[in-house]
Design an enzyme around this catalytic site. Sequence first.
Site, PDB file in Angstrom:
ATOM      1  CB  SER A 406      70.905 -71.457  10.741  1.00  0.00           C
ATOM      2  OG  SER A 406      70.112 -70.673   9.745  1.00  0.00           O
ATOM      3  CG  HIS A 427      73.494 -74.704  12.752  1.00  0.00           C
ATOM      4  ND1 HIS A 427      72.931 -73.739  13.795  1.00  0.00           N
ATOM      5  CD2 HIS A 427      73.784 -73.745  11.832  1.00  0.00           C
ATOM      6  CE1 HIS A 427      73.009 -72.724  13.477  1.00  0.00           C
ATOM      7  NE2 HIS A 427      73.582 -72.589  12.335  1.00  0.00           N
ATOM      8  CD  GLU A 439      73.023 -74.819  17.671  1.00  0.00           C
ATOM      9  OE1 GLU A 439      72.579 -74.279  18.597  1.00  0.00           O
ATOM     10  OE2 GLU A 439      72.553 -74.582  16.603  1.00  0.00           O
ATOM     11  CG  ASN A 477      71.063 -68.855  14.933  1.00  0.00           C
ATOM     12  OD1 ASN A 477      72.002 -68.331  15.407  1.00  0.00           O
ATOM     13  ND2 ASN A 477      71.119 -69.427  13.834  1.00  0.00           N
TER      14      ASN A 477
END
Length: 697
Positions: A406, A427, A439, A477
Amino acid sequence: MTEVVTTEVIDGIALITINNPPVNALSQAVRQGIQDAVIASEADDAVQAIVILGQGRAFIAGADIKEFGKPLMEPNLPDLCTRIEASPKPLVASMHGVSLGGGLEIALGCHYRVATPDARVGLPEVHLGLIPGAGGTQRLSRLVGSEVAIEAISSGRHIKASEALSLGIIDDIAQGDPRENGLAFARKLLSDGKSRRAVSELPAPKAIDWDASYNALLKKGRGQLSPAYAVRGVQAASERPFAEGIKEERRLFTELMQTDQRQGMIHTFFSERAVSNLPELKGVSPRALDSIGVIGGGTMGAGIATAALLAGLPVTLLEMSPEAAEAAKGRIEGNLQGALKRGKISQDQFTTLTETALTPATDYSALAQVDLVIEAVFEDMRVKKEVFGKLDAICKPGAILASNTSYLDVNEIAAATSRPQDVIGLHFFSPAHVMKLLEIVVPDQTAPDVVATGFALGKALKKISVRSGVCDGFIGNRILSTYRAAADHMVLDGASPFDIDTAVTGFGFPMGPFAVSDLAGLDIGWAVRKRKRAEGLPKGARDTEYADKLCEAGHFGQKTGTGYYIYEKGKRGGTPNPAVTELIAAERQEKGLTPRSFDAAEIMRRYMAAMVNEAAKIVGEGIARRPLDVDMVLLFGYGFPRYRGGPLKWADLQGLPKILQDLEDLAQENPHFWEPAPLLKQLVAEGRSFDDLNKEA
Ligand code: 3H9
């Protein structure tokens, strides 16, 4: 050019066929064509009945969404439906595929409706920030009653033919193609001597507690207006004569058409389709993808395996020991039990998926022949490199080696292999068999057909796949850590986490950032903070320690029963944890900070400015190819309200000069943290928007 509407007359029955691929949307040419064809059929003495049908995969998917926001063009759809209904000759809609929105409204304007068994009907306008605007609220409610109409319109759900028949929305279901079905239905009408019949002439639907229904839907939609407005449309059907009801529906429709919510939702509609259509992948064929391997059977690995199995892909699941492999299998079975309970798979499919399609293994050699391997092991570069070294040695040439990291540098992971062209980041978001976002993280040397295969996998798993470049945290993130930092700064300066969560849910997110941390586990943020401190905090960062203290005391959020909130067994949600307030007060005192108050507007001004600014940096750096990619990540992975279209659509709607001004004002306090993104400055200077960049891509 082929005509979009054609008419042929067979045995005294005029067949009006719409041919506007891909889904027969009601563009101006189609509306004009239908109107002309109905008028001509009425004037033709040889015609005794009229059938309207669609060519291709659908009857009609609704108004042409691409025309929204542009000047209205005659004939308008409500008038066309009224005109159809007024026809003295019996008029039949012969439906197949979908009949949605204006498509169903045309059918409801017809005197009779017949559909194929696999047909689906619905009024999904709420998903575009609208309500039906061509008589849908008035006619559907006359057929099915107020409550059913409100449920159907406010949910926008697709109704199967069998249910539509039992509700009285359609008159018959017929096997066969729509042309033959229409002809047969019309012939029967004529032989039975049946004439025209108008839904508008049926009795008005009964009154219900309109305000209660309106308020409940507004609350359920977290501020989304359109489902609640559906109630007012049906209320008008109940309280006013038909023609007046139509006027009121039009007024409500027009009001919604002018809202930011309508713009946000239509942006979402087109973006979720455009997001996997990357210009760079045009003409690139994906590699074969018939089997996958998953390394690590924890929550994430088991979720990925579950998603793959449900998509029909056989999975080899690698764990470190037979016991761990057994436990992983149990997790997958647990996930699939959920699918079984919801009727998504049968008991037989459950057995096949768990006993035949899933192969637990403990030796890397089991992965030698799979087409793609995804590792979901511990987030540690050393561990990841070791795994990729082993995969490099064992996997067949051309196999795709994917990491579910991540935030780690996928370029560095790729460099641990002799085949960086085959390495990619995939991801997933937990729980991976539920969350829609994927992702697709593309390192420098990845081959285009590997990227195309990532998107093909995403499509097979029914995910919204978004391309991201490599950076710490990728698109989602990285943005999260910035707006979360803005929230932490506000806490130091005087806001409470609970006020922030309330402001954020008031904006339309399902949860605020602190409740989200409790759900994810506070240990995750703790680990990130430790790592970032070790790497050296960037300029302008303000460290906070109160959350560390919670973790040191063993409070990790929902899983331990205490975090920012206290969770009691059997109760939904939590109540604010007073210990958090004390820890924050102590930290402020230690840092010599005098708390001040923040209202919800100020909280959201800062929260959104941080989010938009980081998103603009991500687009400017090319980490996201287009603003719409960022919008889809926040929408499908982070709970951003769909009706606001994503942070960059939201920013466009606020006006970029205003956002830039906010950032410049905030930069007076902390120049590094609030430094405006170069792309934002550029767009403002050029008088352009993020959406302009979407259109140019
Ligand atoms: C309305 O009717 C208002 C009225 O009440 C009152 C008016 C006054 N228009 O989704 P797909 C395109 S509001 C224009 O990939 P699928 C779509 O963009 C309307 N284009 O396929 C895509 O283009 P591209 C109410 C449309 O099989 C292509 O068709 N109706 C429209 O997964 C294929 O679509 C709706 O809200 C449209 N109405 O799903 C229905 N619809 O290939 C919205 C589709 O260039 N549509 N396109 O990317 C859907 O739900 C799905 O598209 C549908 C097909 C189920 C039809």
